[in-house]
Design a protein around this motif. Structure first.
Motif, PDB file in Angstrom:
ATOM      1  N   ALA A   1      -5.067  12.571   1.017  1.00  0.00           N
ATOM      2  CA  ALA A   1      -4.278  11.536   0.350  1.00  0.00           C
ATOM      3  C   ALA A   1      -5.200  10.425  -0.115  1.00  0.00           C
ATOM      4  O   ALA A   1      -6.203  10.128   0.533  1.00  0.00           O
ATOM      5  N   CYS A   2      -4.831   9.836  -1.232  1.00  0.00           N
ATOM      6  CA  CYS A   2      -5.484   8.605  -1.675  1.00  0.00           C
ATOM      7  C   CYS A   2      -4.663   7.458  -1.110  1.00  0.00           C
ATOM      8  O   CYS A   2      -3.438   7.458  -1.229  1.00  0.00           O
ATOM      9  N   ARG A   3      -5.332   6.515  -0.474  1.00  0.00           N
ATOM     10  CA  ARG A   3      -4.640   5.292  -0.079  1.00  0.00           C
ATOM     11  C   ARG A   3      -4.843   4.316  -1.224  1.00  0.00           C
ATOM     12  O   ARG A   3      -5.971   4.079  -1.663  1.00  0.00           O
TER      13      ARG A   3
ATOM     14  N   THR B   1      -7.201   2.418  -6.037  1.00  0.00           N
ATOM     15  CA  THR B   1      -7.512   3.364  -4.965  1.00  0.00           C
ATOM     16  C   THR B   1      -8.435   2.697  -3.969  1.00  0.00           C
ATOM     17  O   THR B   1      -9.449   2.110  -4.335  1.00  0.00           O
TER      18      THR B   1
ATOM     19  N   TYR C   1      -4.631  14.109   5.476  1.00  0.00           N
ATOM     20  CA  TYR C   1      -3.514  13.187   5.708  1.00  0.00           C
ATOM     21  C   TYR C   1      -2.177  13.941   5.793  1.00  0.00           C
ATOM     22  O   TYR C   1      -1.394  13.712   6.709  1.00  0.00           O
ATOM     23  N   TYR C   2      -1.924  14.800   4.837  1.00  0.00           N
ATOM     24  CA  TYR C   2      -0.654  15.532   4.809  1.00  0.00           C
ATOM     25  C   TYR C   2      -0.696  16.791   5.669  1.00  0.00           C
ATOM     26  O   TYR C   2       0.282  17.149   6.300  1.00  0.00           O
TER      27      TYR C   2
ATOM     28  N   HIS D   1       0.372   5.945   0.150  1.00  0.00           N
ATOM     29  CA  HIS D   1      -0.476   7.132   0.160  1.00  0.00           C
ATOM     30  C   HIS D   1       0.084   8.114  -0.853  1.00  0.00           C
ATOM     31  O   HIS D   1       1.304   8.240  -0.991  1.00  0.00           O
TER      32      HIS D   1
ATOM     33  N   SER E   1       0.846  -1.195   0.000  1.00  0.00           N
ATOM     34  CA  SER E   1       0.000   0.000   0.000  1.00  0.00           C
ATOM     35  C   SER E   1       0.882   1.245   0.000  1.00  0.00           C
ATOM     36  O   SER E   1       2.093   1.181   0.243  1.00  0.00           O
TER      37      SER E   1
ATOM     38  N   VAL F   1      -8.157   9.690   2.275  1.00  0.00           N
ATOM     39  CA  VAL F   1      -7.879   9.966   3.684  1.00  0.00           C
ATOM     40  C   VAL F   1      -7.817  11.482   3.846  1.00  0.00           C
ATOM     41  O   VAL F   1      -6.896  12.132   3.351  1.00  0.00           O
TER      42      VAL F   1
END
Length: 180
Positions: A170-172, A156, A163-164, A137, A135, A160
């Protein structure tokens, strides 16, 4: 998504294509080893690259050496004529799952296939450990990175929020493998 046994062979062919396309330059993909005599030099150069590419709150520059000391973490880097062109850092908290924690390529080496080569090498390294899932991000606004990960088979999972930072999501993303 399932990747067949010939995947690593495909990576080697891809790497040879990069070598042929580099016209006079000799890229070398290396796994950083703590016992290497060039450890300090390589880490120093990667830390400089880390500081240049990532915002301070996303950079591992201050804790880079500590991150690499963690069990089951690894770093692969691409060197071209003595210059570190990019790197990928990964870790595996368990024998089933790994995380790509960083991928960075120097600006002058971007859009030449080096990020893809680094990711394929990291995936191959994880596969050799019989990891079932990888995985990562990624900022969804970094479309070239998202496109690269999708090209490599990542899907995808979820968005999230914050996240940053409070205003950056963010895309996990993940890729699963069928281990036999």
């Amino acid at each position: 998504m399932s990747i067949d046994r010939d995947w690593y062979s495909g990576f080697r062919i891809f790497r040879l294509q990069i070598l042929k396309n580099m016209a006079g330059k000799s890229p070398e993909l290396t796994e950083l080893q703590r016992t290497s005599g060039s450890w300090a030099k390589v880490v120093d150069e990667i830390v400089r690259l880390e500081k240049k590419i990532f915002p301070k709150h996303e950079s591992l520059a201050r804790s880079f050496d500590d991150e690499l000391k963690k069990k089951n973490s690894g770093l692969l880097y691409l060197e071209i004529d003595g210059d570190i062109a990019g790197y990928v850092m990964y870790s595996s908290a368990s024998s089933l799952c790994a995380v790509i924690t960083k991928l960075a390529v120097k600006e002058k080496y971007r859009r030449q296939g080096h990020g893809e080569a680094l990711m394929k090498a990291a995936i191959a390294k994880c596969r050799s450990k019989r990891i079932n899932r990888i995985s990562l991000h990624v900022d969804p606004l970094r479309s070239s990175a998202v496109d690269l990960y999708k090209k490599l088979g990542f899907q995808t999972d979820t968005l999230v929020r914050a996240y940053y930072s409070s205003d950056r999501d963010a895309c996990r993303m993940f890729i699963d493998f069928d281990n036999e």
